[in-house]
Scaffold this motif. Structure first.
Motif, PDB file in Angstrom:
ATOM      1  N   UNK A  64      17.109 -24.456  -8.231  1.00 35.57           N
ATOM      2  CA  UNK A  64      17.539 -25.850  -8.388  1.00 35.57           C
ATOM      3  C   UNK A  64      16.773 -26.610  -9.453  1.00 35.57           C
ATOM      4  N   UNK A  65      17.379 -27.690  -9.916  1.00 37.68           N
ATOM      5  CA  UNK A  65      16.759 -28.591 -10.895  1.00 37.68           C
ATOM      6  C   UNK A  65      16.352 -27.850 -12.156  1.00 37.68           C
ATOM      7  N   UNK A  66      15.187 -28.223 -12.683  1.00 41.00           N
ATOM      8  CA  UNK A  66      14.701 -27.605 -13.920  1.00 41.00           C
ATOM      9  C   UNK A  66      14.366 -26.124 -13.726  1.00 41.00           C
ATOM     10  N   UNK A  67      14.212 -25.701 -12.463  1.00 41.99           N
ATOM     11  CA  UNK A  67      13.860 -24.299 -12.209  1.00 41.99           C
ATOM     12  C   UNK A  67      15.075 -23.381 -12.304  1.00 41.99           C
ATOM     13  N   UNK A  68      16.258 -23.943 -12.207  1.00 39.69           N
ATOM     14  CA  UNK A  68      17.489 -23.202 -12.452  1.00 39.69           C
ATOM     15  C   UNK A  68      17.798 -22.109 -11.446  1.00 39.69           C
ATOM     16  N   UNK A  69      18.526 -21.117 -11.922  1.00 43.37           N
ATOM     17  CA  UNK A  69      18.877 -19.980 -11.080  1.00 43.37           C
ATOM     18  C   UNK A  69      18.949 -18.725 -11.940  1.00 43.37           C
ATOM     19  N   UNK A  70      18.786 -17.571 -11.285  1.00 44.11           N
ATOM     20  CA  UNK A  70      18.733 -16.327 -12.060  1.00 44.11           C
ATOM     21  C   UNK A  70      19.134 -15.144 -11.188  1.00 44.11           C
ATOM     22  N   UNK A  71      19.596 -14.076 -11.840  1.00 45.47           N
ATOM     23  CA  UNK A  71      19.883 -12.870 -11.070  1.00 45.47           C
ATOM     24  C   UNK A  71      18.586 -12.172 -10.690  1.00 45.47           C
ATOM     25  N   UNK A  72      18.636 -11.458  -9.600  1.00 42.86           N
ATOM     26  CA  UNK A  72      17.477 -10.660  -9.198  1.00 42.86           C
ATOM     27  C   UNK A  72      17.477  -9.388 -10.037  1.00 42.86           C
ATOM     28  N   UNK A  73      16.375  -9.144 -10.737  1.00 40.88           N
ATOM     29  CA  UNK A  73      16.295  -7.981 -11.632  1.00 40.88           C
ATOM     30  C   UNK A  73      15.649  -6.792 -10.916  1.00 40.88           C
ATOM     31  N   UNK A  74      16.149  -5.623 -11.228  1.00 42.16           N
ATOM     32  CA  UNK A  74      15.592  -4.410 -10.624  1.00 42.16           C
ATOM     33  C   UNK A  74      14.208  -4.123 -11.217  1.00 42.16           C
ATOM     34  N   UNK A  75      13.311  -3.651 -10.373  1.00 45.26           N
ATOM     35  CA  UNK A  75      11.972  -3.267 -10.833  1.00 45.26           C
ATOM     36  C   UNK A  75      11.817  -1.767 -10.601  1.00 45.26           C
ATOM     37  N   UNK A  76      11.361  -1.070 -11.628  1.00 51.05           N
ATOM     38  CA  UNK A  76      11.176   0.380 -11.460  1.00 51.05           C
ATOM     39  C   UNK A  76       9.790   0.634 -10.876  1.00 51.05           C
ATOM     40  N   UNK A  77       9.774   1.295  -9.757  1.00 58.61           N
ATOM     41  CA  UNK A  77       8.483   1.589  -9.123  1.00 58.61           C
ATOM     42  C   UNK A  77       8.030   2.988  -9.543  1.00 58.61           C
ATOM     43  N   UNK A  78       6.861   3.370  -9.055  1.00 62.75           N
ATOM     44  CA  UNK A  78       6.362   4.713  -9.369  1.00 62.75           C
ATOM     45  C   UNK A  78       4.988   4.684 -10.019  1.00 62.75           C
ATOM     46  N   UNK A  79       4.493   3.490 -10.308  1.00 61.51           N
ATOM     47  CA  UNK A  79       3.163   3.407 -10.941  1.00 61.51           C
ATOM     48  C   UNK A  79       2.127   2.832 -10.003  1.00 61.51           C
ATOM     49  N   UNK A  80       2.449   2.772  -8.718  1.00 62.96           N
ATOM     50  CA  UNK A  80       1.575   2.076  -7.757  1.00 62.96           C
ATOM     51  C   UNK A  80       0.208   2.756  -7.600  1.00 62.96           C
ATOM     52  N   UNK A  81       0.212   4.081  -7.759  1.00 65.04           N
ATOM     53  CA  UNK A  81      -1.054   4.807  -7.566  1.00 65.04           C
ATOM     54  C   UNK A  81      -2.113   4.310  -8.556  1.00 65.04           C
ATOM     55  N   UNK A  82      -1.623   3.933  -9.724  1.00 67.16           N
ATOM     56  CA  UNK A  82      -2.546   3.457 -10.774  1.00 67.16           C
ATOM     57  C   UNK A  82      -3.312   2.220 -10.303  1.00 67.16           C
ATOM     58  N   UNK A  83      -2.581   1.242  -9.790  1.00 70.48           N
ATOM     59  CA  UNK A  83      -3.290   0.015  -9.394  1.00 70.48           C
ATOM     60  C   UNK A  83      -4.080   0.207  -8.109  1.00 70.48           C
ATOM     61  N   UNK A  84      -3.661   1.175  -7.297  1.00 60.59           N
ATOM     62  CA  UNK A  84      -4.404   1.400  -6.037  1.00 60.59           C
ATOM     63  C   UNK A  84      -5.827   1.914  -6.304  1.00 60.59           C
ATOM     64  N   UNK A  85      -6.061   2.446  -7.493  1.00 61.47           N
ATOM     65  CA  UNK A  85      -7.448   2.831  -7.819  1.00 61.47           C
ATOM     66  C   UNK A  85      -8.357   1.604  -7.730  1.00 61.47           C
ATOM     67  N   UNK A  86      -7.801   0.456  -8.048  1.00 63.61           N
ATOM     68  CA  UNK A  86      -8.588  -0.781  -7.978  1.00 63.61           C
ATOM     69  C   UNK A  86      -9.635  -0.860  -9.067  1.00 63.61           C
ATOM     70  N   UNK A  87     -10.519  -1.808  -8.917  1.00 63.48           N
ATOM     71  CA  UNK A  87     -11.581  -2.017  -9.906  1.00 63.48           C
ATOM     72  C   UNK A  87     -11.101  -2.831 -11.098  1.00 63.48           C
ATOM     73  N   UNK A  88     -11.762  -2.616 -12.208  1.00 67.32           N
ATOM     74  CA  UNK A  88     -11.451  -3.422 -13.386  1.00 67.32           C
ATOM     75  C   UNK A  88     -11.182  -2.509 -14.578  1.00 67.32           C
ATOM     76  N   UNK A  89     -10.102  -2.777 -15.273  1.00 68.11           N
ATOM     77  CA  UNK A  89      -9.863  -2.069 -16.532  1.00 68.11           C
ATOM     78  C   UNK A  89     -10.833  -2.675 -17.541  1.00 68.11           C
ATOM     79  N   UNK A  90     -11.701  -1.850 -18.131  1.00 65.32           N
ATOM     80  CA  UNK A  90     -12.738  -2.437 -19.000  1.00 65.32           C
ATOM     81  C   UNK A  90     -12.148  -3.216 -20.177  1.00 65.32           C
ATOM     82  N   UNK A  91     -12.972  -4.081 -20.708  1.00 67.53           N
ATOM     83  CA  UNK A  91     -12.554  -4.866 -21.864  1.00 67.53           C
ATOM     84  C   UNK A  91     -12.254  -3.942 -23.033  1.00 67.53           C
TER      85      UNK A  91
END
Lengths: 454, 203
Positions: A420-447
């Motif tokens: 609604x309003x200025x925020x409008x409306x949009x279709x729900x976009x598909x997200x491809x999964x399969x990379x979750x293991x990467x973030x589950x390592x946790x920690x910090x990606x070095x600078x």
């Protein structure tokens, strides 16, 4: 004064939706810290009231004086995690409610700064703030939050990204009756700017003065019509000619922001901060960044060539705007918020604009995956992976990137989310999964190596 | 207007000249002023549809009468058929706007018809708004007018703003008001603070 200049300026306001999108008063609340939470909230409210109570009324006077519409009046405060530490997540929710109350009292629509900056690691207060986000943003109307999870100097804090992703899921669930609208008030940043006037990511960062007025201009309609006129008038056009036209148009648009900003700051007796040059679209026809891309020859937004066209646009806007303003800041580029731009939303709905292409485009414009609706059952880890990708673009390219992702409860790819309003409306976009293991390592990606610049 | 140091007992005169345009008019007029012992201090000229008009301020010996000056300029180049009007300069303006009253540009666009300019300017006059410059152009019965106007007071500017929509409806044309600061900001190069300060200083 040349007649053509007068008529061109008139056209900007009469036909091309030129306005000042936001004037945002940044206020430091560092002096409101204290052991007594009620006293801190009271002090914050009093300080905001004393500095900002005339923001709307003086802005309206300026509108009557100049006839230039100011669409939104907003506040940005010091990240709450910095000055309200030690009170736990429930205490921070009380802070959010106090900010909401004062925003309503003085008549502004959003107050930004329910924020934490955790690119290198989290303090206790940062963790509490992230934990408080779902309740704080779902139980308040006008409070906006943001978390900076990455920077080119510190790298990418994947632990924080995961924590925020879980908070996003929780927030979406709490605002499920409004298609997860609460998430539209939460931005996850890499390289957050300290003086951004646009919501939901505005905050009053480190190094800012006690108080400063920042302005966000708007002008997608003006730029589109300028290119349209140029195309009609000139048979043989090169991209260089178009870039020049955009540059000159951006100059004129930015000057309006500079004029309003300096004059309003003077009336309020506060320093003028910056003009944010970003082309900010709205769902209204003729106020779309997507339409500019179409005018540049990208008939299907998302088709090959879209990223190059957006790069040309963003660069030309910066070049024109930089000369027009005494101080440029914030995000300054072009926004591509899917739900807030009718043409982008349509391109996403017809399958022309995918999430992956959007991500590519964000590498050359000013924000990131902005106002993107994704399926409600997307896992927190998948959301975290998306955010990490966007952060990587920002960190490696030394630019701000941000995500405003809305996992819409109960909705699947192809469904429609309506905000609604200025925020409008949009279709729900598909997200491809399969990379979750990467973030589950946790920690910090070095600078990245080029962080070592000294 | 100050007299030139070389001239004793001088007076400023405002001189208007009109003629069919051709090369040499400005030269003829200014040469005549010079030969009368005068000095041109300000001058503005324009040409419209082959007709030339000029207004200038000249500092001339006080002993000269307007009729003498007129006659001298008109006879300078008889084949030019100059039509000249001369008045002693009155340093006391009849219209003194309040300091806070800004300068605006009123744009008018629509179907041309007899009496339109008279209707608009009568309205401006009734609001104590002075016209400082006026540009009009007609193409295929569509007229564009740009009035540079200076209201007597901020109040008269506010009244015009409030009236504008009703006036546009009544006249069946598009009317828009732009503050000079906006036009200076978008059309001139320079720091906004300096441009606006200069505008306000001049007001």
């Amino acid at each position: 004064m040349r007649t053509e200049d007068i008529l061109a300026t008139l056209r900007m306001f009469r036909d091309e939706n030129c306005d000042v999108r936001t004037v945002t008063l940044g206020i430091s609340l560092l002096d409101c810290a204290g052991p007594n939470l009620d006293a801190s909230c009271r002090k914050a409210q009093e300080k905001i009231r004393s500095l900002a109570s005339r923001l709307v009324s003086e802005g309206r006077r300026l509108f009557h004086h100049y006839g230039i519409p100011i669409v939104n009046f907003r506040l940005a405060v010091t990240p709450v995690a910095w000055w309200a530490a030690g009170h736990g997540a429930p205490g921070l929710v009380r802070v959010a409610k106090a900010l909401d109350q004062i925003a309503k009292e003085i008549g502004i629509d959003f107050i930004g700064g329910f924020s934490a900056l955790v690119e290198k690691g989290e303090t206790c207060a940062d963790r509490e703030l992230i934990a408080a986000l779902p309740e704080a943003l779902s139980q308040t109307e006008r409070v906006c939050g943001s978390v900076n999870v990455a920077s080119s100097r510190a790298g990418i804090n994947v632990d924080a990204i995961l924590a925020v992703s879980f908070a996003l899921k929780d927030l979406a669930a709490r605002t499920a009756d409004r298609d997860g609208f609460g998430c539209a008030k939460l931005v996850v940043f890499a390289n957050v700017p300290d003086d951004n006037p646009f919501m939901a990511g505005a905050l009053h960062g480190a190094g800012e003065p006690e108080c400063a007025l920042n302005v966000g201009v708007s002008g997608p309609g003006v730029v589109k019509r300028a290119i349209e006129r140029l195309r009609a008038a000139e048979k043989r056009l090169s991209l260089g000619d178009i870039a020049e036209e955009i540059k000159c148009t951006a100059y004129r648009v930015t000057r309006i922001g500079e004029l309003i900003g300096t004059q309003l700051a003077e009336r309020l007796g506060v320093p003028f901060g910056i003009v944010d040059l970003s082309l900010a679209p709205t769902p209204a026809l003729g106020d779309s960044v997507g339409e500019i891309l179409q005018m540049l020859g990208i008939e299907q937004i998302g088709a090959a060539g879209s990223t190059a066209a957006l790069a040309l646009l963003t660069d030309a806007v910066k070049k024109g705007g930089a000369f027009a303003s005494s101080s440029v800041g914030g995000l300054s580029g072009a926004f591509i918020p899917v739900s807030e731009d009718a043409v982008l939303a349509e391109a996403a709905a017809c399958g022309s604009l995918s999430l992956e292409k959007l991500e590519a485009m964000t590498s050359v414009c000013s924000v990131g995956l902005d106002m993107v609706a994704i399926p409600g059952d997307t896992s927190a880890e998948t959301i975290a992976s998306l955010i990490a990708d966007e952060c990587a673009i920002g960190v490696i390219n030394h630019k701000t990137t941000a995500c405003r992702l809305i996992p819409v409860p109960g909705k699947r790819p192809g469904d429609r989310a309506v905000f609604g309003g200025l925020f409008g409306e949009a279709p729900v976009l598909a997200v491809r999964s399969g990379g979750e293991r990467f973030v589950r390592f946790g920690g910090r990606i070095p600078a990245p190596i080029h962080a070592l610049r000294n | 207007m100050n007299a030139s140091p070389a001239l004793n007992h001088t007076q400023d005169f405002i001189i208007a000249v009109m003629a069919q345009d051709r090369p040499g008019i400005v030269a003829a007029v200014t040469q005549a002023v010079f030969e009368l012992g005068g000095n041109v201090t300000e001058l503005s000229q324009t040409v419209m549809r082959g007709y030339f008009t000029l207004i200038l301020c000249a500092c001339l010996p006080a002993k000269l009468s307007p009729i003498e000056i007129q006659a001298r300029i008109e006879t300078a180049e008889p084949e030019m058929a100059l039509s000249v009007c001369v008045s002693p300069y009155n340093p006391h303006p009849l219209f003194v706007p309040e300091e806070a009253a800004g300068v605006y540009f009123l744009t008018v666009q629509g179907q041309d018809r007899p009496g339109l300019i008279a209707q608009i300017t009568s309205h401006l006059a009734s609001r104590a708004i002075n016209i400082e410059d006026l540009y009009t152009k007609t193409e295929e019965e569509k007229i564009t007018m740009i009035f540079q106007i200076h209201p007597q007071s901020p109040r008269s500017a506010e009244c015009l703003t409030l009236d504008l929509e009703a006036l546009a409806c009544e006249l069946g044309i598009d009317l828009h008001l732009l503050h000079q600061d906006i036009l200076r900001a978008t059309s001139e190069v320079g720091a906004i603070r300096r441009l606006v300060r200069r505008t306000q200083g001049r007001n």
